[in-house]
Every structure is written in structure tokens, then in C-alpha cells.
Design an enzyme around this catalytic site. Structure first.
Site, PDB file in Angstrom:
ATOM      1  N   ASN A 196       1.022  -0.813   0.501  1.00  0.00           N
ATOM      2  CA  ASN A 196      -0.599   0.175   0.027  1.00  0.00           C
ATOM      3  C   ASN A 196       0.741   1.146  -0.394  1.00  0.00           C
ATOM      4  O   ASN A 196       1.390   1.666   1.239  1.00  0.00           O
ATOM      5  CB  ASN A 196      -1.089   0.055   0.787  1.00  0.00           C
ATOM      6  CG  ASN A 196      -1.646   0.806   1.730  1.00  0.00           C
ATOM      7  OD1 ASN A 196      -1.934   1.917   0.813  1.00  0.00           O
ATOM      8  ND2 ASN A 196      -2.163   0.857   2.564  1.00  0.00           N
ATOM      9  N   LYS A 199      -0.073   3.779  -0.273  1.00  0.00           N
ATOM     10  CA  LYS A 199      -0.539   4.949   0.294  1.00  0.00           C
ATOM     11  C   LYS A 199      -0.276   6.963  -0.325  1.00  0.00           C
ATOM     12  O   LYS A 199      -0.679   6.375  -1.496  1.00  0.00           O
ATOM     13  CB  LYS A 199      -0.196   6.065   1.422  1.00  0.00           C
ATOM     14  CG  LYS A 199       0.248   4.144   2.682  1.00  0.00           C
ATOM     15  CD  LYS A 199      -0.140   4.650   3.856  1.00  0.00           C
ATOM     16  CE  LYS A 199       0.001   3.228   4.843  1.00  0.00           C
ATOM     17  NZ  LYS A 199       0.287   3.206   6.223  1.00  0.00           N
ATOM     18  N   HIS A 219      -9.666   0.316   5.657  1.00  0.00           N
ATOM     19  CA  HIS A 219      -8.049   0.522   6.230  1.00  0.00           C
ATOM     20  C   HIS A 219      -8.141   1.668   7.287  1.00  0.00           C
ATOM     21  O   HIS A 219      -9.530   1.889   7.346  1.00  0.00           O
ATOM     22  CB  HIS A 219      -6.891   1.574   5.256  1.00  0.00           C
ATOM     23  CG  HIS A 219      -5.766   1.408   5.769  1.00  0.00           C
ATOM     24  ND1 HIS A 219      -5.309   2.524   6.122  1.00  0.00           N
ATOM     25  CD2 HIS A 219      -4.626   0.481   5.759  1.00  0.00           C
ATOM     26  CE1 HIS A 219      -3.839   1.858   6.481  1.00  0.00           C
ATOM     27  NE2 HIS A 219      -3.056   0.927   6.225  1.00  0.00           N
ATOM     28  N   GLU A 235      -4.695  -5.824  10.595  1.00  0.00           N
ATOM     29  CA  GLU A 235      -3.972  -4.382  11.185  1.00  0.00           C
ATOM     30  C   GLU A 235      -4.354  -4.322  12.301  1.00  0.00           C
ATOM     31  O   GLU A 235      -4.998  -3.287  12.335  1.00  0.00           O
ATOM     32  CB  GLU A 235      -4.104  -3.983   9.964  1.00  0.00           C
ATOM     33  CG  GLU A 235      -3.727  -4.459   8.503  1.00  0.00           C
ATOM     34  CD  GLU A 235      -3.115  -2.961   7.807  1.00  0.00           C
ATOM     35  OE1 GLU A 235      -1.988  -3.300   7.560  1.00  0.00           O
ATOM     36  OE2 GLU A 235      -4.232  -2.601   7.140  1.00  0.00           O
ATOM     37  N   GLY A 237       3.041   1.549  11.055  1.00  0.00           N
ATOM     38  CA  GLY A 237       3.393   3.083  10.495  1.00  0.00           C
ATOM     39  C   GLY A 237       4.104   2.781  12.378  1.00  0.00           C
ATOM     40  O   GLY A 237       4.659   3.761  12.294  1.00  0.00           O
ATOM     41  N   SER A 273       3.728  -2.699  10.765  1.00  0.00           N
ATOM     42  CA  SER A 273       4.880  -2.545  10.485  1.00  0.00           C
ATOM     43  C   SER A 273       5.831  -4.147   9.931  1.00  0.00           C
ATOM     44  O   SER A 273       6.778  -4.636  10.349  1.00  0.00           O
ATOM     45  CB  SER A 273       5.847  -2.344  11.839  1.00  0.00           C
ATOM     46  OG  SER A 273       5.297  -0.846  12.050  1.00  0.00           O
TER      47      SER A 273
HETATM   48  C1  PEP Z   1      -0.399  -0.644   6.210  1.00  0.00           C
HETATM   49  O1  PEP Z   1      -0.947   0.855   6.578  1.00  0.00           O
HETATM   50  O2  PEP Z   1      -1.638  -0.564   6.440  1.00  0.00           O
HETATM   51  C2  PEP Z   1       0.516  -1.078   7.270  1.00  0.00           C
HETATM   52  C3  PEP Z   1       0.327  -1.720   7.595  1.00  0.00           C
HETATM   53  O3  PEP Z   1       1.465  -0.011   7.201  1.00  0.00           O
HETATM   54  P1  PEP Z   1       2.964  -0.050   8.610  1.00  0.00           P
HETATM   55  O4  PEP Z   1       3.671  -1.471   7.068  1.00  0.00           O
HETATM   56  O5  PEP Z   1       3.959   1.181   7.514  1.00  0.00           O
HETATM   57  O6  PEP Z   1       2.705  -0.710   9.450  1.00  0.00           O
END
Ligand code: PEP
Length: 249
Positions: free
Chosen positions: A9, A11, A94, A166, A172, A212
Site C-alpha cells: 500500500n 498510500k 483501512h 491490521e 507505521g 510494521s
Molecule cells: C498499512 O498501512 O496498511 C501498514 C501496515 O503500514 P506499515 O507497514 O507502515 O505499518
């Protein structure tokens, strides 16, 4: 047997030129990859990236879409417009949509049904806040978001849905759920799917982990029985970090 599904993703990052450069790198470096891959660039780069990954083993995903087909909805992007650009998959629910833009389960469900009606695949994101986990409500929150997100979705259509677990506190932040904790929630979500759609559908549905994910932790997470892939944010922005995740051993 479920095959692994690794999604990036991007973003609200990257100009078209930057997105094109990353898409070219990924297409070249993942062409011998064994898993299912997806990239979800920002709307403005979808067409550019779509042209580069066409015919490769990487699917084109969008990060969101409107809950209506078309009409007076300033600033929104419709399912018809996504399909026109060759989008195959849409990420819905999300945590940034849920918490920053206040999308609730009813709205997310409307989008899920609309995307499926038009033949797109869906990645439905679910996950609890830190306070909810600390209050022992992680399973309950994920169950509610899964059931409500899939309200009205038929057994036939659920075959085109992937769930992404998630935990919001891991997105993040550099904090990752332990593989054991993530697997426990994945197993719980699979049980929710089994109760609603039957054991066969539950065995088939892919449940990605997001939060992450990095080259250093991907293999341990993917080794867990119920973790079928990853939805990657930060580490998806560079081939140097996404490719090792996508080719985890
Ligand atoms: C996400 O935004 O779906 C995500 C998992 O971000 P990150 O890998 O940066 O934690």
C-alpha cells in the site's frame, strides 16, 4: 492450499515518475517470485503503474473507492473509474479510512458490496486500537468489523475477498504484533468466516497481516498457520525493502 498474497500500500506517496520507477523495479525483481503480489499506488498513478505491471504477476490495487457508482460526489473516485483504469482489487476499511476519515462499518460494507458487484476483488482491513486490545476486546472488534464488513456478501462472492488483520497500534509505528498474537487473531477471524460461510470457505480465505512488516520479521509471521500474506505500508515504498518481504523464505 492457500497461496501467500503480499500487497504493498503506497498510500499518499509518489509522483507518477516515482511510482513508475518502483513499478519497473518490482516487475523485474518479482518476476520469478512464487507468491501472489499486489501494489496499490495513489489514484493519480494507477494508470501509469497499471501499464507497467500489465501481464506480470503483480495485481493493480486501489486504496479506496466511493460508496456510490457515480453522481454528485465531489472529490470521490468511483468503481467504474477504477475499472476503467484496469484496477483489479480495492483495499477497503483501512484503519486510516476508519479512524482519520471516520468511515464506519455501514459505509465500508456498502463499498465492499459495490466493488464485488462490479467484479473487483476486495481486501477488507480489520483491526483493533491499542486501548481496545488492552481492554481484551481485540477479538470482539475484529469479529464485528468482519461480520459487518461482509453483511450481504454471498458465499460465492466471499471467494473474492481477502481479510487484512491490521492492529492499529502496529501500523507505521515500528511495533509488530508477535507472530503468535497475530496468528491467534487470524485463527479467530477464520472461525468467524467458518460460522458465517462454512468450513471450506474459511479454509480458502486468505488473511493477511499488516503492521510494521519488514524484511526482518516477514518470515516468522508467514510461518504461522493462519497468516497467508502481508499488507505492507512503509516497507512497500522501496524495492530494497518490499522485495525481500515478497520473497521471504
Ligand atoms: C498499512 O498501512 O496498511 C501498514 C501496515 O503500514 P506499515 O507497514 O507502515 O505499518
Amino acid at each position: 492450499m492457500r497461496n501467500y498474497y503480499i500487497a504493498g500500500n503506497w498510500k499518499m506517496h509518489k509522483t507518477r515518475a516515482e511510482a513508475a520507477a518502483l513499478a519497473q523495479d518490482l516487475t523485474a525483481q518479482l518476476k520469478d517470485g512464487k507468491h501472489q503480489y499486489l501494489v496499490a499506488p495513489t489514484f493519480t498513478a494507477l494508470e501509469t503503474v497499471g501499464a507497467i505491471i500489465k501481464g506480470s504477476n503483480i495485481l493493480l490495487g486501489a486504496q479506496n473507492m466511493a460508496s456510490e457508482e457515480q453522481g454528485a460526489h465531489t472529490g470521490e473516485v468511483s468503481v467504474l473509474q477504477l475499472k476503467d483504469l484496469g484496477v483489479q482489487v480495492v483495499i477497503l476499511g483501512h484503519s486510516e479510512r476508519r479512524h482519520t476519515y471516520k468511515e464506519d462499518d455501514v459505509l465500508i460494507n456498502k463499498k465492499v458490496r459495490l466493488a464485488l458487484k462490479h467484479g473487483l476483488e476486495v481486501i477488507l482491513c480489520v483491526g483493533e486500537l491499542l486501548a481496545e486490545r488492552e481492554a481484551g476486546k481485540a477479538e470482539n472488534i475484529c469479529e464485528t468489523q468482519t461480520i459487518q464488513g461482509l453483511q450481504g456478501v454471498t458465499a460465492e462472492d466471499v471467494a473474492r475477498v481477502t481479510i487484512a488483520y491490521e492492529p492499529v497500534w502496529a501500523i507505521g509505528t515500528g511495533k509488530t504484533a508477535t507472530p503468535e498474537d497475530a496468528d491467534a487473531i487470524h485463527a479467530y477471524i477464520r472461525g468467524v468466516i467458518a460460522r458465517r460461510y462454512g468450513v471450506e470457505a474459511a479454509q480458502k480465505i486468505r488473511i493477511q497481516y499488516g503492521g510494521s512488516v519488514k524484511p526482518e520479521n516477514a518470515a516468522q509471521l508467514m510461518a504461522k498457520e493462519n497468516i497467508d500474506g502481508a499488507l505492507v505500508g512503509g516497507a512497500a515504498l522501496k524495492a530494497d525493502t518490499f522485495v525481500p518481504i515478497a520473497k521471504f523464505q
